[in-house]
Design a protein around this motif. Sequence first.
Motif, mmCIF file in Angstrom:
data_model
loop_
_atom_site.group_PDB
_atom_site.id
_atom_site.type_symbol
_atom_site.label_atom_id
_atom_site.label_comp_id
_atom_site.label_asym_id
_atom_site.label_seq_id
_atom_site.Cartn_x
_atom_site.Cartn_y
_atom_site.Cartn_z
ATOM 1 N N ALA A 197 22.327 37.624 43.780
ATOM 2 C CA ALA A 197 21.138 36.807 43.568
ATOM 3 C C ALA A 197 21.304 35.940 42.329
ATOM 4 C CB ALA A 197 19.912 37.696 43.418
ATOM 5 N N GLY A 198 20.789 34.724 42.404
ATOM 6 C CA GLY A 198 20.804 33.837 41.252
ATOM 7 C C GLY A 198 19.848 34.334 40.192
ATOM 8 N N GLY A 199 19.931 33.762 39.014
ATOM 9 C CA GLY A 199 19.030 34.138 37.938
ATOM 10 C C GLY A 199 19.454 35.365 37.156
ATOM 11 N N VAL A 200 20.609 35.945 37.483
ATOM 12 C CA VAL A 200 21.096 37.093 36.728
ATOM 13 C C VAL A 200 21.846 36.607 35.495
ATOM 14 C CG1 VAL A 200 21.216 38.600 38.738
ATOM 15 C CG2 VAL A 200 23.223 37.270 38.083
ATOM 16 N N LYS A 201 22.000 37.480 34.525
ATOM 17 C CA LYS A 201 22.668 37.122 33.278
ATOM 18 C C LYS A 201 24.166 36.931 33.503
ATOM 19 C CE LYS A 201 19.336 39.415 30.399
ATOM 20 N NZ LYS A 201 19.035 40.469 29.484
ATOM 21 N N GLY A 202 24.775 36.144 32.619
ATOM 22 C CA GLY A 202 26.194 35.818 32.723
ATOM 23 C C GLY A 202 27.102 37.013 32.803
ATOM 24 N N GLU A 203 26.829 38.060 32.021
ATOM 25 C CA GLU A 203 27.698 39.237 32.049
ATOM 26 C C GLU A 203 27.592 39.977 33.379
ATOM 27 O OE1 GLU A 203 23.998 40.123 29.618
ATOM 28 O OE2 GLU A 203 25.610 38.684 29.380
ATOM 29 N N GLN A 204 26.435 39.888 34.056
ATOM 30 C CA GLN A 204 26.296 40.495 35.382
ATOM 31 C C GLN A 204 27.100 39.698 36.412
ATOM 32 O OE1 GLN A 204 21.945 40.323 35.088
ATOM 33 N NE2 GLN A 204 21.935 42.480 35.713
ATOM 34 N N VAL A 205 27.109 38.388 36.262
ATOM 35 C CA VAL A 205 27.898 37.542 37.156
ATOM 36 C C VAL A 205 29.387 37.845 36.940
ATOM 37 C CG1 VAL A 205 28.479 35.179 37.814
ATOM 38 C CG2 VAL A 205 26.131 35.753 37.191
ATOM 39 N N ASP A 206 29.800 37.922 35.678
ATOM 40 C CA ASP A 206 31.203 38.246 35.366
ATOM 41 C C ASP A 206 31.610 39.579 35.987
ATOM 42 O OD1 ASP A 206 31.376 35.930 33.884
ATOM 43 O OD2 ASP A 206 31.377 36.936 31.937
ATOM 44 N N ALA A 207 30.754 40.588 35.844
ATOM 45 C CA ALA A 207 31.061 41.915 36.385
ATOM 46 C C ALA A 207 31.181 41.860 37.906
ATOM 47 C CB ALA A 207 29.989 42.921 35.963
ATOM 48 N N TRP A 208 30.327 41.076 38.548
ATOM 49 C CA TRP A 208 30.383 40.932 40.003
ATOM 50 C C TRP A 208 31.681 40.248 40.421
ATOM 51 C CZ3 TRP A 208 29.717 36.474 43.271
ATOM 52 C CH2 TRP A 208 29.500 36.776 44.614
ATOM 53 N N TYR A 209 32.055 39.168 39.729
ATOM 54 C CA TYR A 209 33.328 38.489 40.008
ATOM 55 C C TYR A 209 34.481 39.478 39.843
ATOM 56 C CZ TYR A 209 31.711 33.533 39.987
ATOM 57 O OH TYR A 209 31.144 32.318 40.275
ATOM 58 N N LEU A 210 34.502 40.203 38.731
ATOM 59 C CA LEU A 210 35.581 41.167 38.453
ATOM 60 C C LEU A 210 35.683 42.229 39.544
ATOM 61 C CD1 LEU A 210 35.286 41.798 34.615
ATOM 62 C CD2 LEU A 210 37.327 41.003 35.838
ATOM 63 N N ARG A 211 34.562 42.782 39.939
ATOM 64 C CA ARG A 211 34.558 43.818 40.968
ATOM 65 C C ARG A 211 35.095 43.272 42.290
ATOM 66 N NH1 ARG A 211 29.985 45.428 39.820
ATOM 67 N NH2 ARG A 211 28.754 44.112 41.203
ATOM 68 N N PHE A 212 34.631 42.096 42.685
ATOM 69 C CA PHE A 212 35.084 41.515 43.948
ATOM 70 C C PHE A 212 36.578 41.207 43.887
ATOM 71 C CE2 PHE A 212 35.655 38.403 47.302
ATOM 72 C CZ PHE A 212 34.873 38.917 48.328
ATOM 73 N N LEU A 213 37.038 40.630 42.789
ATOM 74 C CA LEU A 213 38.464 40.332 42.638
ATOM 75 C C LEU A 213 39.311 41.597 42.686
ATOM 76 C CD1 LEU A 213 38.236 37.603 39.871
ATOM 77 C CD2 LEU A 213 39.151 37.269 42.183
ATOM 78 N N GLY A 214 38.871 42.635 41.977
ATOM 79 C CA GLY A 214 39.603 43.899 41.979
ATOM 80 C C GLY A 214 39.675 44.507 43.363
ATOM 81 N N ASP A 215 38.546 44.508 44.079
ATOM 82 C CA ASP A 215 38.524 45.046 45.446
ATOM 83 C C ASP A 215 39.431 44.252 46.380
ATOM 84 O OD1 ASP A 215 36.687 46.930 44.584
ATOM 85 O OD2 ASP A 215 34.955 45.985 45.581
ATOM 86 N N ALA A 216 39.559 42.961 46.126
ATOM 87 C CA ALA A 216 40.390 42.098 46.970
ATOM 88 C C ALA A 216 41.874 42.204 46.617
ATOM 89 C CB ALA A 216 39.933 40.649 46.847
ATOM 90 N N GLY A 217 42.180 42.768 45.460
ATOM 91 C CA GLY A 217 43.579 42.904 45.057
ATOM 92 C C GLY A 217 44.094 41.774 44.198
ATOM 93 N N VAL A 218 43.190 40.985 43.624
ATOM 94 C CA VAL A 218 43.594 39.908 42.712
ATOM 95 C C VAL A 218 43.562 40.487 41.306
ATOM 96 C CG1 VAL A 218 43.071 37.602 41.840
ATOM 97 C CG2 VAL A 218 42.689 38.144 44.255
ATOM 98 N N ARG A 219 44.738 40.748 40.764
ATOM 99 C CA ARG A 219 44.855 41.400 39.455
ATOM 100 C C ARG A 219 45.985 40.780 38.654
ATOM 101 N NH1 ARG A 219 44.433 45.416 43.325
ATOM 102 N NH2 ARG A 219 42.544 46.655 43.229
#
Length: 156
Positions: free
Chosen positions: A63-85
């Motif tokens: 959802a939009g409107g979340v804080k930057g660090e929450q967006v960063d954590a979401w990006y990191l989690r998705f990248l890690g799950d996808a195998g981009v490391r």
Amino acid sequence: MSSSELRRRLTLKAEEARVADLTEKLTGLSIIGFIPNEVLPEWVPRVWQSLLQIGSVPEARLAGGVKGEQVDAWYLRFLGDAGVRDQFYVRTGMENFPWVSVRITGSHWVTSLREGVGNDLCLVSGDRRVMVVFFEEEWEYVAFRSECGLNSKRED
């Protein structure tokens, strides 16, 4: 000098300045080099174009409107799950320097990547087998993953 040659030279000059700016902005990442499209597999541009279509269905949403660090954590989690490391390629949006190869060297690199390139990111894993794309939409962030050119779904 033809107008197309002038346009090419002006674009190159502007993009050289943008490369210098991006090099300074990317913290927590070591830049290995800027590379042409041809270095990546042929399926990458095809999948990229398919994701620009209105009917593309994202694998994950935030959802939009979340804080930057929450967006960063979401990006990191998705990248890690996808195998981009560790080492990967990032689409720059530039004509003459379309991709930058980077290696993670520190923290807060997602923040610097989002600030330097933007919230709409296209990343290809170091082994060139996985592509992850993030888009910032009007009311949300969406993420897509493709493995060797095939869309893959994941359960959240």
